[in-house]
Design an enzyme around this catalytic site. Structure first.
Site, PDB file in Angstrom:
ATOM      1  N   HIS A  56       0.836  -1.200   0.000  1.00  0.00           N
ATOM      2  CA  HIS A  56       0.000   0.000   0.000  1.00  0.00           C
ATOM      3  C   HIS A  56       0.873   1.254   0.000  1.00  0.00           C
ATOM      4  O   HIS A  56       0.689   2.162  -0.811  1.00  0.00           O
ATOM      5  CB  HIS A  56      -0.920  -0.028   1.225  1.00  0.00           C
ATOM      6  CG  HIS A  56      -1.766   1.192   1.395  1.00  0.00           C
ATOM      7  ND1 HIS A  56      -3.135   1.168   1.217  1.00  0.00           N
ATOM      8  CD2 HIS A  56      -1.449   2.466   1.721  1.00  0.00           C
ATOM      9  CE1 HIS A  56      -3.605   2.383   1.429  1.00  0.00           C
ATOM     10  NE2 HIS A  56      -2.603   3.187   1.744  1.00  0.00           N
ATOM     11  N   GLU A  57       1.841   1.279   0.904  1.00  0.00           N
ATOM     12  CA  GLU A  57       2.699   2.459   1.005  1.00  0.00           C
ATOM     13  C   GLU A  57       3.585   2.606  -0.231  1.00  0.00           C
ATOM     14  O   GLU A  57       3.863   3.717  -0.672  1.00  0.00           O
ATOM     15  CB  GLU A  57       3.561   2.394   2.269  1.00  0.00           C
ATOM     16  CG  GLU A  57       2.768   2.280   3.571  1.00  0.00           C
ATOM     17  CD  GLU A  57       1.679   3.341   3.723  1.00  0.00           C
ATOM     18  OE1 GLU A  57       1.841   4.459   3.214  1.00  0.00           O
ATOM     19  OE2 GLU A  57       0.645   3.020   4.340  1.00  0.00           O
ATOM     20  N   HIS A  60       1.726   4.452  -2.957  1.00  0.00           N
ATOM     21  CA  HIS A  60       1.850   5.901  -2.785  1.00  0.00           C
ATOM     22  C   HIS A  60       3.202   6.371  -3.313  1.00  0.00           C
ATOM     23  O   HIS A  60       3.308   7.334  -4.053  1.00  0.00           O
ATOM     24  CB  HIS A  60       1.791   6.281  -1.295  1.00  0.00           C
ATOM     25  CG  HIS A  60       0.429   6.208  -0.681  1.00  0.00           C
ATOM     26  ND1 HIS A  60      -0.668   6.869  -1.203  1.00  0.00           N
ATOM     27  CD2 HIS A  60      -0.018   5.584   0.441  1.00  0.00           C
ATOM     28  CE1 HIS A  60      -1.714   6.625  -0.423  1.00  0.00           C
ATOM     29  NE2 HIS A  60      -1.357   5.849   0.577  1.00  0.00           N
TER      30      HIS A  60
HETATM   31 ZN   LIG Z   1      -2.485   5.200   2.144  1.00  0.00          ZN
END
Ligand SMILES: [Zn+2]
Ligand SMILES: [Zn+2]
Length: 139
Positions: A56-57, A60
């Site tokens: 998830h990170e 980003h």
């Molecule tokens: Zn996030």
């Protein structure tokens, strides 16, 4: 190496554990591109969740560096996240101090509370059903 495997691109900044993260699993910092991970997920039983958080990170991270939509609501982000199978949201931890876990006997809605509830008085806010004490959350 997760970055290389899932994104085919290296992660060239830093990632570390931050004990101050309490409710979220991880955080990506736009300013200097580093990633922080909640150390609670370093335990072996959370390895699956940890991978989800890291992915998830990294979504980003890579989208941000590539100048694409890196925010949760951006289509680029959603697409990328789905492609690598990261967790939808940096998963919120089950609140560690939860001692009392109640379940609605009617609709199954869960209620986690720090304190004991009076089940004679407190009813399900969704359906009005009776609550019963269930297994305490073990995290
Ligand atoms: Zn996030
Ligand atoms: Zn209910």
């Amino acid at each position: 190496m997760v970055s290389q495997r899932y994104f085919n691109q290296p992660f060239t900044h830093q990632a570390w554990f931050n004990k101050r993260l309490r409710t979220t699993g991880g955080r990506y910092h736009l300013a200097d591109h580093h990633i922080e991970i909640n150390p609670r997920f370093a335990q072996p039983q959370h390895s699956q969740a940890l991978l989800g958080i890291v992915l998830h990170e990294l979504c980003h991270y890579h989208l941000h560096l590539a100048g694409k939509g890196y925010r949760h609501r951006d289509p680029d982000f959603k697409q990328q996240l789905a492609a690598v199978g990261g967790s939808r949201y940096a998963p919120a931890l089950t609140v560690p101090q939860v001692k009392w876990h109640y379940v609605c006997t009617h609709c199954g809605q869960c209620y986690d509370r720090q304190r004991r509830l009076n089940v004679q008085r407190f009813v399900c806010s969704r359906c009005g059903g009776r609550l019963k004490l269930s297994q305490p959350a073990t995290d």
